[in-house]
Enzyme design. Structure first.
Site, short mmCIF file in Angstrom:
data_model
loop_
_atom_site.label_atom_id
_atom_site.label_comp_id
_atom_site.label_asym_id
_atom_site.label_seq_id
_atom_site.Cartn_x
_atom_site.Cartn_y
_atom_site.Cartn_z
N HIS A 90 9.23 -0.23 -4.04
CA HIS A 90 9.64 -0.52 -2.66
C HIS A 90 9.87 0.79 -1.91
O HIS A 90 10.94 1.39 -1.99
CB HIS A 90 10.91 -1.39 -2.68
CG HIS A 90 11.30 -1.94 -1.34
ND1 HIS A 90 11.64 -3.27 -1.15
CD2 HIS A 90 11.40 -1.38 -0.12
CE1 HIS A 90 11.93 -3.49 0.11
NE2 HIS A 90 11.80 -2.35 0.76
N HIS B 85 8.64 2.58 1.97
CA HIS B 85 7.93 2.39 3.24
C HIS B 85 7.23 3.67 3.66
O HIS B 85 7.86 4.72 3.74
CB HIS B 85 8.90 1.97 4.34
CG HIS B 85 9.48 0.59 4.14
ND1 HIS B 85 8.93 -0.52 4.72
CD2 HIS B 85 10.52 0.16 3.40
CE1 HIS B 85 9.64 -1.60 4.37
NE2 HIS B 85 10.61 -1.22 3.57
N ASP C 35 6.21 4.55 6.57
CA ASP C 35 6.76 5.09 7.82
C ASP C 35 8.22 5.52 7.67
O ASP C 35 8.83 5.95 8.63
CB ASP C 35 6.60 4.08 8.96
CG ASP C 35 7.15 2.71 8.63
OD1 ASP C 35 7.12 2.31 7.44
OD2 ASP C 35 7.62 2.01 9.54
N GLY D 291 11.52 -6.68 8.48
CA GLY D 291 12.10 -6.73 9.83
C GLY D 291 13.44 -7.44 9.78
O GLY D 291 13.87 -7.90 8.72
N HIS E 227 11.13 -9.25 2.04
CA HIS E 227 12.45 -8.66 2.29
C HIS E 227 13.43 -9.81 2.50
O HIS E 227 13.30 -10.57 3.47
CB HIS E 227 12.42 -7.82 3.57
CG HIS E 227 11.96 -6.42 3.39
ND1 HIS E 227 10.65 -6.09 3.20
CD2 HIS E 227 12.65 -5.24 3.35
CE1 HIS E 227 10.56 -4.77 3.08
NE2 HIS E 227 11.75 -4.24 3.16
N GLU F 10 19.15 -8.96 2.09
CA GLU F 10 19.66 -7.62 2.34
C GLU F 10 20.88 -7.80 3.24
O GLU F 10 22.00 -7.59 2.82
CB GLU F 10 18.57 -6.79 3.03
CG GLU F 10 18.98 -5.35 3.30
CD GLU F 10 17.86 -4.57 4.00
OE1 GLU F 10 16.86 -5.18 4.41
OE2 GLU F 10 18.01 -3.35 4.14
N ASP G 17 13.24 2.78 -0.73
CA ASP G 17 13.15 2.16 0.61
C ASP G 17 12.61 3.17 1.62
O ASP G 17 11.41 3.21 1.84
CB ASP G 17 14.50 1.58 1.04
CG ASP G 17 14.34 0.39 1.97
OD1 ASP G 17 13.20 -0.12 2.12
OD2 ASP G 17 15.35 -0.06 2.56
#
Ligand SMILES: [Zn+2]
Length: 361
Positions: free
Chosen positions: A18, A20, A22, A179, A206, A209, A299
């Site tokens: 996991h 990202h 970006d 998101g 996701h 969380e 993450d």
């Protein structure tokens, strides 16, 4: 045995599920790409910019947290920018001793300057191919699989799911949905998940969380997720502790443990977003003791100022873990990867087990 240090952990093989794209850029790269596209930034040197990202993500303000991604996504709108970010991602993970990584991003966020969805995926894939080749030439082989993410609040999940399946033999190994959780339940995207299941494709969601048990339940029982992105609030369905001899699982937690559904836990990120109070109080300790299929992840390396080795070092410090636990976490992650079974097994048997056998002495 002497305490395990961060530099010891860098040398050990690790698997990451996991991360990202970006959320992992080098600050210097953001500065250079931003100048090329005339995007204004909150700081003008790499060190200050890196610190700004961590502080903004730490601030507890959702607006500031989201603003951090506005700056990274802004410089990932051209083929050259996407290629560079993906290439450096592979190199940085390899330098940290990661031997297998699944990196995710949302293609729909990279269309602002006219790229097509396919052009975005092609540019990122080419960057990973080049980065992996360079890493291998430096003696640090890494395999990278891509997950394509659809945004929860948007309405393109079916299109992104079809894109992921179209690229399944060209570097894309899975699908994800991300998101803000509140108000955007995963069941809004049921068509996409049903399509992926019919295609025998893999996906993670996701969930759990910020939003707790209902989003985990929906991700598993309505959407059919193979893995849970975070899933940290699953502890809300656990009472007591193994140490106290009174641990008891609710129906959902029991189901997730029985089915060995992997949890993609991201300790530092969870602390920053308030999903866990601190590393020492992070539910990963309890979930480990209860033998859930726990994995450790980064993450967003830039926003958390972290790396895979750093996350593991923090856990060793907080919970007194050693090589046995790090081996368990690494094999858990590799077992839970979205690449074919025989390829997972090869990495476990040929890379992970021999290295940890030496470390364990
Ligand atoms: Zn994430």
């Amino acid at each position: 045995m002497a305490a395990i240090t961060h530099s010891d952990i860098v040398k050990a093989p690790k698997a990451l599920l996991h991360d990202h794209l970006d959320g992992g850029l080098r600050p210097e790269t953001i500065l250079e790409l931003a100048e090329a596209v005339r995007h204004p930034l909150p700081a003008n040197d790499a060190e200050a910019l890196g610190a700004w990202f961590v502080a903004a993500a730490d601030s507890g303000s959702l607006e500031r947290y989201l603003e951090t991604f506005a700056h990274t996504v802004a410089v990932m709108q051209t083929e050259a920018g996407l290629h560079r970010v993906a290439r450096e991602c592979a190199l940085d993970l390899a330098a940290d001793g990661v031997v297998y990584a699944e990196v995710r991003y949302a293609p729909e966020q990279h269309l602002e300057r006219g790229l097509s969805l396919d052009a975005v995926v092609d540019a990122v894939n080419a960057g990973f191919v080049d980065g992996c080749a360079e890493a291998a030439a430096q003696g640090r082989p890494i395999r990278v699989g891509v997950l394509l993410t659809a945004m929860r609040h948007a309405a393109r999940s079916q299109e992104i799911a079809e894109l992921a399946v179209r690229y399944r033999d060209a570097g894309v190994v899975g699908f994800d949905i991300a998101g803000a959780e509140a108000g955007f339940p995963p069941t809004r995207h049921l068509d996409a998940f049903e399509y992926l299941q019919r295609e025998n494709f893999h996906f993670t969601i996701h969930a759990g969380e910020a939003f707790g048990l209902p989003s985990i339940w929906q991700a598993i029982q309505w959407c059919g997720a193979d893995r849970l992105g975070h899933g940290v609030r699953l502890v809300d369905d656990v009472t007591g502790t193994p140490a106290g001899g009174d641990a008891a699982l609710g129906r959902l937690a029991a189901y997730v443990r029985d089915k060995r559904i992997p949890l993609e836990l991201c300790p530092s990120s969870n602390v920053q977003t308030g999903a866990a109070p601190s590393i020492a109080e992070h539910p990963i300790g309890l979930l480990h003791d209860l033998r859930f299929r726990v994995t450790v992840n980064t993450d967003n390396r830039l926003m958390s100022g972290t790396s895979m080795s750093r996350e593991m070092a923090l856990l060793c410090e907080a919970f007194g873990w050693g090589w046995a636990e790090l081996r368990w976490l690494t094999i858990n992650a590799m077992k839970s990867a979205f690449i074919p079974f025989d390829e997972r097994l090869a990495i476990i048997d040929e890379t992970i087990k021999p290295a940890y056998a030496k470390l364990l002495g």
